[in-house]
Design a protein around this motif. Structure first.
Motif, short mmCIF file in Angstrom:
data_model
loop_
_atom_site.label_atom_id
_atom_site.label_comp_id
_atom_site.label_asym_id
_atom_site.label_seq_id
_atom_site.Cartn_x
_atom_site.Cartn_y
_atom_site.Cartn_z
N THR A 80 -27.78 4.95 20.81
CA THR A 80 -27.49 6.28 20.29
C THR A 80 -27.57 7.29 21.42
N LEU A 81 -26.48 8.06 21.60
CA LEU A 81 -26.40 9.10 22.62
C LEU A 81 -26.26 10.44 21.92
N TRP B 264 -19.41 6.61 15.31
CA TRP B 264 -19.67 5.25 15.81
C TRP B 264 -18.46 4.81 16.63
N LEU B 265 -18.75 4.15 17.74
CA LEU B 265 -17.70 3.62 18.60
C LEU B 265 -17.72 2.11 18.51
N GLN B 266 -16.57 1.55 18.16
CA GLN B 266 -16.47 0.12 17.91
C GLN B 266 -16.24 -0.66 19.20
N LEU B 267 -16.97 -1.76 19.38
CA LEU B 267 -16.81 -2.59 20.56
C LEU B 267 -15.92 -3.80 20.31
N LYS C 261 -23.35 4.96 19.23
CA LYS C 261 -23.27 6.07 18.30
C LYS C 261 -23.45 7.37 19.09
N ILE C 262 -22.47 8.25 18.98
CA ILE C 262 -22.55 9.56 19.62
C ILE C 262 -22.83 10.59 18.55
#
Length: 955
Positions: free
Chosen positions: A17-18, A53-56, A69-70
């Protein structure tokens, strides 16, 4: 940038988490990560905050595993990017992203433009490419990130070829699980270790190193109890080992998993049973720690392996399907031998600890021998190898030694020995110590026993003589720091050798050559070891000496040259032409260090035997300025080998205190060569006198600096005198502290050690005591690092069995951080532990300088001192033969007027050699501000400290 051939895959990590402090930075950050191939899949909103959320994963079916998660939070801190003028590798990164599109990422950053730093780093992973690259950059929130094409060492080969991998900080409840390195058929690698033959201190450390390195590398680790007998018996004798099963192994002597003589394994039926048991357990890799006999049996086992499996199938013991996956047996040898009798390695596991036991015993014997003016004959182990007797003779200042490789010459050796001992007694010596190896012989191969020598001294010299046979006490006790670190690092390397082994490559033996852990041909080493006994049998004693390690022959000659009194003759005129005797000043500079007195003793006795005149300069440069200079006689240094501290007195003052008076006193006492024994202050003193040569001709003489400091921070050498003594003092203190912490349950000690701006003591002692974390000046301390340490502690204490929590130790170098002091680090650990564990501090202080010097420091001191006197002679002779202005020893000035930069040098230990480097040349590789070399060999051990403490978050 995203396509089907360049996936971003999330494996075995916690979510990251950023936090963005403003809405603008939040949206910029989402867009920035999307450019790298991460896709936003979910947005959460509330009155004041937002989160994406950023998906990898690129597949639609993988949306349940987001990674980054930003979040936008108005209360978030505004971070500043690190200066582009600094090296970002020294700053803790928030995450490492392993990618196979590094080149495209770099092009993207360059096109924005975006500040980044790129490095190429040699890889130490035998399964990875020879070099990998890393890009350091900041995201829009100013979080430092690392992008690298280095394969993930815990992932399978199949996955690392195509996957991106993000390694983020691990939370308290989410520990990374080590993924197995799979065989081609999908099996998990299983590695077994056994100890065989005579036990040796440090064997347990090697077992610990193997077990933990195997687990980290994703393999199953097994211990075979009772040596080869355990292989033959199988069943419960072959036990799977977990991480905590080897807890406490570092401090235990002998071998916990046992060793036994196994007649059954010497016969083929026994080896058939062993092969069957290994196949049933799924083990095809065996690490054997033992002597030459044990390693020979292991290689024979490997050679017979295919035929053993074939016979087991033919007799119906096993099926073809069972043996099919185990067509090859991998063997790796570790040499555990107190005799140090294995060829192709400079030292074996257990030899140095055994030397400790011998020297402790002889030091104790020496006091009673001196009290009663007695002679003692001490028998030590070593059937075909005299290493223990030779090193003990050097370290304790014995009068005579007897070893199988170098028997006494001549038929009248008894008369010569008695005459020399009488000469020593006439000089005022009250004690006589003779050390005999159990395999000692004369030139006709007749045994020389301790009783024979005791009777000789009693009958011929009428000395009150006692005989002491140390026996198996030499094998016992807690392993010393050197053996712990040697065995640990060799155990780690043995696992790497297993993973890199191939059927067409001979079995490797893990050796120590030139201060480096290396692999060598096991059977070649065994064969060369056997050649020593053969050379002795045919009376080829020169050949036997040459088959030992490179320094063995030289050290024997140096022992003779510093032990036998030759004050009635000068060896100098016999060896070198155009050379006059030198008046040599000996001065200690800097803080006290174990081995200083041993170096002075060796220098004085060797100088007198060469015909030189040694002078003691008391109390450093202030003493020289005050004229505290005294000629040293042969007996003035008797017994100094075992003395700690500095008998001459020492301090940190420099010649610049009064250069003119220093020059005057050197001329007044006609000092023609100067030996400085000390730490970094001695190095800077040499520099000051070197730079002042134009103004003060008295400084135009040969000068040698013998490094002596517990910090081991002098350039031009791998080891300084005193550092081994200090490591053992720290180790003993930490063992006691750890014992207290374990007894108190759930207690952590933060131990502060010396070292200045050098992390040598912290790293090497941390490895020796199994520290959970090590803080050093080279890396510093950050809040992020402390958070990781607390999270790791919480997890480890949560995993401890109820009522059996282990005490844990953190090692902090005194200069690791100005902000995070030892007390603050301890307070943070205690506070953040939320009563899950307690924390205490221990500042060792000057106890680290040790008491009596360790045997290694004594041996190194003798060697450096003798080589330094030879160096002075060489420089003086060269100058005398080339300079018409050279004056005689009786003149008022120096014997030579020498401005050669090489004439002022540091005597350094490099591998098995002693070399000399001018103080001027060393400036290029010296960090004068931080008072240490710019390159250090021991930093490679820092990664092993983390690995063996299960700190994969720090690797």
């Amino acid at each position: 940038m995203q396509d089907q051939s360049s996936k971003i895959v999330l494996e075995q990590i916690s979510h990251l988490t950023l936090t963005a402090p403003t809405d603008e930075i939040y949206h910029a950050s989402v867009a920035w990560f999307e450019q790298l191939g991460l896709r936003a899949i979910l947005t959460e909103t509330s009155a004041d905050t937002k989160a994406t959320w950023l998906q990898l994963f690129c597949e639609e079916t993988s949306t349940h595993d987001p990674a980054i998660k930003i979040a936008y939070s108005p209360s978030g801190l505004r971070k500043l990017p690190h200066s582009t003028k600094m090296d970002w590798r020294s700053v803790p990164a928030i995450a490492t992203i392993i990618t196979n599109t590094l080149k495209a990422i770099e092009e993207l950053f360059a096109s924005l433009p975006w500040a980044y730093q790129r490095y190429s780093i040699p890889s130490k992973d035998p399964l990875a490419q020879s070099e990998y690259s890393a890009i350091y950059t900041h995201d829009p929130m100013n979080n430092l990130l690392i992008f690298t094409d280095k394969p993930n060492p815990f992932a399978s080969k199949k996955k690392t070829e195509t996957a991106h991998h993000v390694e983020a900080e691990h939370t308290e409840t989410q520990r990374p699980q080590f993924q197995a390195l799979e065989q081609p058929d999908g099996r998990k690698r299983k590695i077994a270790i056994l100890t065989s033959g005579g036990d040796a201190p440090g064997m347990n450390a090697s077992v610990r190193g193997v077990v933990r390195a195997a687990i980290v590398r994703g393999c199953d680790a097994y211990a075979v109890h009772e040596g080869y007998q355990g292989l033959v018996d199988g069943g419960k004798m072959i036990k799977k080992m977990g991480w905590d099963d080897v807890q406490g192994y570092l401090t235990t002597g002998g071998t916990v998993i046992g060793t036994a003589r196994c007649k059954a394994f010497r016969e083929r039926p026994g080896r058939l049973s062993a092969a069957k048991n290994l196949v049933l357990e799924g083990i095809d890799a065996l690490i054997v720690c033992g002597g030459d006999g044990s390693l020979t049996g292991a290689d024979l086992f490997r050679a017979e392996w295919p035929s053993l499996l074939e016979e087991l199938v033919n007799t119906g013991e096993l099926t073809q399907e069972q043996v099919e996956p185990f067509s090859n047996l991998n063997i790796v040898g570790l040499v555990g031998s107190i005799d140090n009798d294995m060829a192709c390695t400079d030292i074996t596991i257990g030899a140095v600890t055994c030397l400790h036991r011998i020297c402790e015993s002889i030091d104790s014997i020496s006091s009673t021998a001196s009290s009663h003016s007695r002679a003692f004959v001490v028998e030590v182990m070593g059937r075909h190898c005299g290493w223990l007797a030779l090193m003990a003779g050097i370290a304790t200042g014995a009068d005579f030694i007897f070893i199988p490789e170098r028997p006494p010459s001549g038929e009248d050796w008894q008369d010569n020995m008695c005459a020399e001992i009488k000469r020593h007694r006439d000089l005022g010596k009250r004690k006589t110590i003779v050390i005999v190896c159990e395999g000692a012989i004369d030139s006709n191969l007749n045994p020389i026993t301790a009783k024979d020598l005791a009777d000789l001294l009693t009958d011929h010299l009428h000395l009150d003589t006692r005989m002491t046979i140390l026996g198996h006490v030499q094998r016992g006790g807690v392993p010393c720091a050197f053996d712990r670190n040697l065995a640990t690092m060799q155990g780690v390397e043995a696992v790497e050798a297993v993973l890199a082994s191939r059927p067409d490559v001979p079995s490797p033996m893990i050796a120590m050559n030139e201060n480096k852990i290396v692999r060598t041909d096991l059977m070649k080493a065994v064969a060369l070891t056997g050649e020593v006994a053969k050379a002795i049998a045919r009376k080829d004693f020169i050949g036997a000496m040459e088959l030992r390690d490179p320094a063995f022959n030289q050290q024997y000659d140096q022992f003779i040259a510093t032990t036998l009194s030759s004050n009635e003759r000068s060896l100098l005129t016999h060896d070198k032409e155009n050379c006059q005797p030198l008046r040599i000043g000996i001065i200690n500079v800097g803080a006290p260090a174990g081995g200083m007195n041993a170096a002075v003793r060796a220098a004085v006795r060797y100088a007198r035997n060469r015909g030189h005149i040694p002078f003691a300069i008391h109390n450093g440069f202030p003493g020289l300025i005050a004229g505290q200079v005294k000629e040293m006689q042969w007996m003035d240094v008797d017994g100094w080998m075992a003395h700690g501290g500095s008998e001459l007195g020492t301090n940190r003052d420099q010649p610049s205190l009064d250069l003119g008076m220093v020059s005057y006193q050197l001329q007044k006492f006609n000092i023609q060569s100067l030996l400085l024994i000390g730490g970094f202050e001695a190095y800077t003193a040499c520099l000051e006198m070197y730079n002042a040569r134009e103004s003060y001709p008295a400084f135009c003489m040969p000068m040698v600096h013998i490094p002596a400091t517990i910090s081991n921070n002098v350039p031009g050498t791998e080891y300084s005198l005193g550092c081994d003594t200090s490591l053992n003092a720290i180790m003993e203190a930490c063992d006691a502290i750890k014992q207290s912490a374990t007894a108190s349950r759930k207690r952590v000690f933060v131990v502060e050690v010396h070292g200045g701006k050098s992390g040598f003591l912290a790293v090497m002692s941390g490895l020796a005591v199994g520290a959970t974390s090590v803080y050093i000046p080279e890396e510093g301390i950050s809040l992020t690092r402390l958070q990781k340490d607390v999270a790791h502690l919480c997890q480890r204490y949560a995993e401890d069995a109820e009522g059996k929590s282990q005490g844990r130790v953190f090692i902090r170098s005194e200069a690791a951080s100005r902000t995070y002091t030892t007390d603050i680090v301890s307070a943070i650990i205690k506070e953040e532990g939320h009563q899950q564990f307690d924390s205490r501090t221990a500042i060792l202080g000057h106890i680290q300088q040790g008491n009596s010097p360790s045997p290694l420091d004594r041996v190194r001191a003798m060697r450096l001192a003798v080589c330094s006197i030879d160096f002075m002679e060489e420089k003086a002779c060269l100058s005398s033969s080339s300079s018409s202005s050279a004056s005689s020893a009786s003149s008022s000035g120096p014997v030579v007027y020498n401005k050669d930069p090489d004439s002022i040098s540091v005597a350094g230990i490099h591998g098995s050699n002693v070399s000399f480097t001018s103080v001027e040349a060393l400036l290029k590789s010296t960090d004068m501000k931080n008072r240490k070399p710019t390159q250090t060999w021991w930093m490679d051990y820092k990664r092993s400290c983390n690995l063996l403490a299960r700190r994969t978050d720090l690797l």
